[in-house]
Design a protein around this motif. Structure first.
Motif, mmCIF file in Angstrom:
data_model
loop_
_atom_site.group_PDB
_atom_site.id
_atom_site.type_symbol
_atom_site.label_atom_id
_atom_site.label_comp_id
_atom_site.label_asym_id
_atom_site.label_seq_id
_atom_site.Cartn_x
_atom_site.Cartn_y
_atom_site.Cartn_z
ATOM 1 N N ASP A 33 7.821 11.035 2.852
ATOM 2 C CA ASP A 33 6.446 10.731 3.239
ATOM 3 C C ASP A 33 5.630 10.069 2.132
ATOM 4 O OD1 ASP A 33 6.429 12.945 1.600
ATOM 5 O OD2 ASP A 33 5.150 14.173 2.884
ATOM 6 N N LEU A 34 6.269 9.787 0.994
ATOM 7 C CA LEU A 34 5.566 9.143 -0.120
ATOM 8 C C LEU A 34 6.052 7.698 -0.247
ATOM 9 C CD1 LEU A 34 3.601 9.496 -2.548
ATOM 10 C CD2 LEU A 34 5.645 9.911 -3.950
ATOM 11 N N HIS A 35 5.152 6.760 -0.038
ATOM 12 C CA HIS A 35 5.480 5.339 -0.200
ATOM 13 C C HIS A 35 5.236 4.929 -1.643
ATOM 14 C CE1 HIS A 35 4.308 1.000 -0.330
ATOM 15 N NE2 HIS A 35 5.382 0.886 0.431
ATOM 16 N N THR A 36 6.215 4.250 -2.232
ATOM 17 C CA THR A 36 6.060 3.705 -3.572
ATOM 18 C C THR A 36 6.324 2.209 -3.528
ATOM 19 O OG1 THR A 36 6.757 5.769 -4.626
ATOM 20 C CG2 THR A 36 6.836 3.771 -5.971
ATOM 21 N N ALA A 37 5.316 1.438 -3.876
ATOM 22 C CA ALA A 37 5.479 -0.007 -4.008
ATOM 23 C C ALA A 37 5.862 -0.300 -5.456
ATOM 24 C CB ALA A 37 4.188 -0.729 -3.635
ATOM 25 N N VAL A 38 7.080 -0.785 -5.658
ATOM 26 C CA VAL A 38 7.541 -1.190 -6.987
ATOM 27 C C VAL A 38 7.338 -2.694 -7.092
ATOM 28 C CG1 VAL A 38 9.478 -1.263 -8.589
ATOM 29 C CG2 VAL A 38 9.238 0.671 -7.008
ATOM 30 N N ASN A 98 5.792 -16.028 -4.636
ATOM 31 C CA ASN A 98 4.759 -16.388 -5.609
ATOM 32 C C ASN A 98 4.867 -15.577 -6.907
ATOM 33 O OD1 ASN A 98 2.607 -17.985 -6.380
ATOM 34 N ND2 ASN A 98 1.056 -16.607 -5.501
ATOM 35 N N GLY A 99 6.100 -15.420 -7.414
ATOM 36 C CA GLY A 99 6.289 -14.761 -8.697
ATOM 37 C C GLY A 99 6.297 -13.256 -8.664
ATOM 38 N N LEU A 100 6.353 -12.660 -7.474
ATOM 39 C CA LEU A 100 6.289 -11.203 -7.370
ATOM 40 C C LEU A 100 7.254 -10.706 -6.298
ATOM 41 C CD1 LEU A 100 4.714 -8.640 -8.343
ATOM 42 C CD2 LEU A 100 3.243 -8.972 -6.343
ATOM 43 N N ARG A 101 8.075 -9.714 -6.653
ATOM 44 C CA ARG A 101 8.881 -9.007 -5.659
ATOM 45 C C ARG A 101 8.340 -7.592 -5.540
ATOM 46 N NH1 ARG A 101 15.336 -9.257 -5.222
ATOM 47 N NH2 ARG A 101 14.660 -11.225 -4.256
ATOM 48 N N VAL A 102 8.120 -7.160 -4.300
ATOM 49 C CA VAL A 102 7.644 -5.805 -4.024
ATOM 50 C C VAL A 102 8.739 -5.066 -3.269
ATOM 51 C CG1 VAL A 102 5.876 -4.361 -2.967
ATOM 52 C CG2 VAL A 102 5.262 -6.620 -3.891
ATOM 53 N N LEU A 103 9.230 -3.981 -3.864
ATOM 54 C CA LEU A 103 10.218 -3.118 -3.222
ATOM 55 C C LEU A 103 9.490 -1.918 -2.621
ATOM 56 C CD1 LEU A 103 12.927 -3.086 -6.042
ATOM 57 C CD2 LEU A 103 12.881 -4.544 -4.006
ATOM 58 N N HIS A 104 9.807 -1.614 -1.380
ATOM 59 C CA HIS A 104 9.146 -0.510 -0.679
ATOM 60 C C HIS A 104 10.097 0.685 -0.611
ATOM 61 C CE1 HIS A 104 5.716 -2.960 0.705
ATOM 62 N NE2 HIS A 104 6.606 -3.939 0.778
ATOM 63 N N TYR A 105 9.767 1.711 -1.382
ATOM 64 C CA TYR A 105 10.580 2.928 -1.438
ATOM 65 C C TYR A 105 9.856 4.063 -0.717
ATOM 66 C CZ TYR A 105 13.899 1.256 -4.983
ATOM 67 O OH TYR A 105 14.879 0.579 -5.654
ATOM 68 N N ASP A 116 8.527 10.935 -10.394
ATOM 69 C CA ASP A 116 8.557 10.778 -11.852
ATOM 70 C C ASP A 116 9.645 9.807 -12.299
ATOM 71 O OD1 ASP A 116 6.471 12.517 -12.052
ATOM 72 O OD2 ASP A 116 7.647 14.208 -12.789
ATOM 73 N N SER A 117 10.781 9.789 -11.590
ATOM 74 C CA SER A 117 11.860 8.882 -11.997
ATOM 75 C C SER A 117 11.430 7.424 -11.857
ATOM 76 C CB SER A 117 13.118 9.148 -11.172
ATOM 77 O OG SER A 117 12.912 8.842 -9.801
ATOM 78 N N LEU A 118 10.648 7.111 -10.829
ATOM 79 C CA LEU A 118 10.140 5.750 -10.675
ATOM 80 C C LEU A 118 9.076 5.440 -11.715
ATOM 81 C CD1 LEU A 118 9.923 5.621 -6.773
ATOM 82 C CD2 LEU A 118 11.612 4.501 -8.226
ATOM 83 N N GLU A 172 5.494 -2.442 -12.229
ATOM 84 C CA GLU A 172 4.473 -1.424 -12.025
ATOM 85 C C GLU A 172 4.710 -0.747 -10.681
ATOM 86 O OE1 GLU A 172 0.493 -2.844 -11.752
ATOM 87 O OE2 GLU A 172 0.936 -4.330 -10.213
ATOM 88 N N VAL A 173 4.277 0.496 -10.565
ATOM 89 C CA VAL A 173 4.479 1.239 -9.324
ATOM 90 C C VAL A 173 3.145 1.777 -8.821
ATOM 91 C CG1 VAL A 173 6.862 1.880 -9.884
ATOM 92 C CG2 VAL A 173 4.991 3.400 -10.531
ATOM 93 N N VAL A 174 3.017 1.828 -7.497
ATOM 94 C CA VAL A 174 1.829 2.374 -6.839
ATOM 95 C C VAL A 174 2.302 3.343 -5.756
ATOM 96 C CG1 VAL A 174 -0.247 1.880 -5.495
ATOM 97 C CG2 VAL A 174 0.518 0.260 -7.258
ATOM 98 N N HIS A 175 1.851 4.602 -5.844
ATOM 99 C CA HIS A 175 2.268 5.634 -4.897
ATOM 100 C C HIS A 175 1.164 5.871 -3.853
ATOM 101 C CE1 HIS A 175 5.521 6.640 -7.658
ATOM 102 N NE2 HIS A 175 4.637 6.785 -8.624
ATOM 103 N N THR A 176 1.572 6.025 -2.594
ATOM 104 C CA THR A 176 0.634 6.295 -1.512
ATOM 105 C C THR A 176 1.255 7.279 -0.534
ATOM 106 O OG1 THR A 176 -0.161 4.004 -1.672
ATOM 107 C CG2 THR A 176 -0.839 5.276 0.260
#
Length: 350
Positions: A245-250, A300-307, A318-320, A331-335
């Motif tokens: 249930d935790l989305h992380t955009a890497v 445009n110079g950015l890859r976003v991985l959705h975990y 924490d591992s991410l 960089e990572v953003v958690h939601t």
């Protein structure tokens, strides 16, 4: 927001523990006796209060089991936030016995379609229900319209509740999430409707045709002309991974093709592409089985991985975070995202 989430988590965990302590000491015997004799007394109110202590919108019910004689189910009614809690409740349960098994969602009970639904103002003979289906191959989802003659004398909310319960019993709550995009109700019989009892056969065939999600790739262009590459597992359903249930955009920056003197289309050059592939393998190793990647966007110079990972598993998050701290280009953003709303447009498209 984060403090509220942590406080609720502690209360939910304590309420789940209290329920199963009660079950082990007295509850199993009490409810078994009630089911056998039909004499429940104040037991429904007692169980209801303990379930609502986990969350006030959770509901419970009993029914015949698949491997045990009876099943105790706690249901969130299709709400992804509540499905997570119901799943945590189920996973904290003791092992099933010959008498009781446990479920975190309503299971399919086609036999119910020969019975009667009461308590909604009108008695609903479920055998008279008819359903029209509109299947969309692109999304692998159906839109259902439920009709029943009794709906003519019922309020809109009661009609919707009856329709939802009927579909849940017909397919099982999780299969509704997998294959049904919308449930409508009608007071006149729609064209091409079928008896509700024959509809499950259609969805059994759907499941056979869609045995597992697969990686697919799509390409588009931004308004500025840069190419966009989207890779995603399709069709992928959050309900098959209810605790993730935790989305992380890497977010990974890379060198674009234009830096080699070639036309700049916003995508990585050859060396950068190889670097991205190696980085993704390192990420996969860092996270291990604690989560999964379901989609990626490159432009445009950015890859976003959705975990997605389990919000209660701090080690996964924490591992991410640790991985990102070792790289200047990451960089990572958690939601918090039960239901996977942030990637729905990627994983449901055909």
């Amino acid at each position: 927001m984060e403090l509220v989430r942590k406080r609720n988590k502690a209360a939910e965990t304590e309420a789940v523990g209290a329920f199963w302590r009660w079950w082990s000491v007295a509850g199993a015997g009490l409810i078994t006796a009630a089911v056998m004799t039909g004499v429940y007394g104040d037991l429904p109110e007692m169980i209801g209060a303990m379930v609502m202590a986990i969350h006030p919108e959770l509901r419970w019910e009993t029914g015949p089991g698949a491997r045990s004689r009876h099943r105790l189910c706690v249901s969130g009614g299709g709400d992804p936030r509540l499905r997570v809690l119901a799943e945590r409740w189920r996973r904290a349960a003791p092992p099933p016995t010959e008498t009781w098994e446990f479920a975190a969602a309503r299971q399919a009970q086609p036999v119910v379609l020969t019975g009667t639904l009461e308590g909604l103002g009108e008695e609903v003979d479920l055998g008279l229900a008819r359903i029209a289906m509109d299947w969309d191959d692109r999304s692998a989802l159906a839109e259902l319209t439920v009709f029943h003659p009794a709906f003519k004398g019922m309020g809109t909310n009661d009609c919707r509740q009856a329709g939802r319960l009927l579909v849940d019993w017909m397919l099982g709550e999780d299969d509704v999430q997998r294959w049904v995009g919308a449930i409508n109700v009608a007071r006149t019989d729609p064209r091409d409707s079928q008896p509700a009892a024959v509809v499950p056969e259609f969805f059994q065939a759907v499941a056979t045709r869609n045995p597992a999600p697969r990686w697919t790739m799509r390409e588009a262009k931004t308004s500025s002309g840069h190419r966009v590459i989207v890779c995603a597992l399709r069709p992928l359903r959050w309900v098959d991974h209810p605790l993730l249930d935790l989305h992380t955009a890497v977010r990974i920056s890379y060198r674009r093709t234009g830096s080699d003197g070639l036309p700049d289309d916003g995508l990585p050059d050859g060396e950068a592409l190889m670097g991205l592939l190696h980085l993704e393998k390192d990420l996969e190793s860092a996270l291990g089985p604690r989560g999964t990647v379901v989609a990626s966007e490159t432009s445009n110079g950015l890859r976003v991985l959705h975990y997605y990972s389990d919000s209660e598993d701090q080690n996964g998050r924490d591992s991410l975070d640790r991985f990102a701290r070792t790289r200047n280009d990451v960089e990572v953003v958690h939601t918090y995202d039960p239901g996977w709303g942030r990637v729905r447009k990627f994983i449901q498209a055909g």
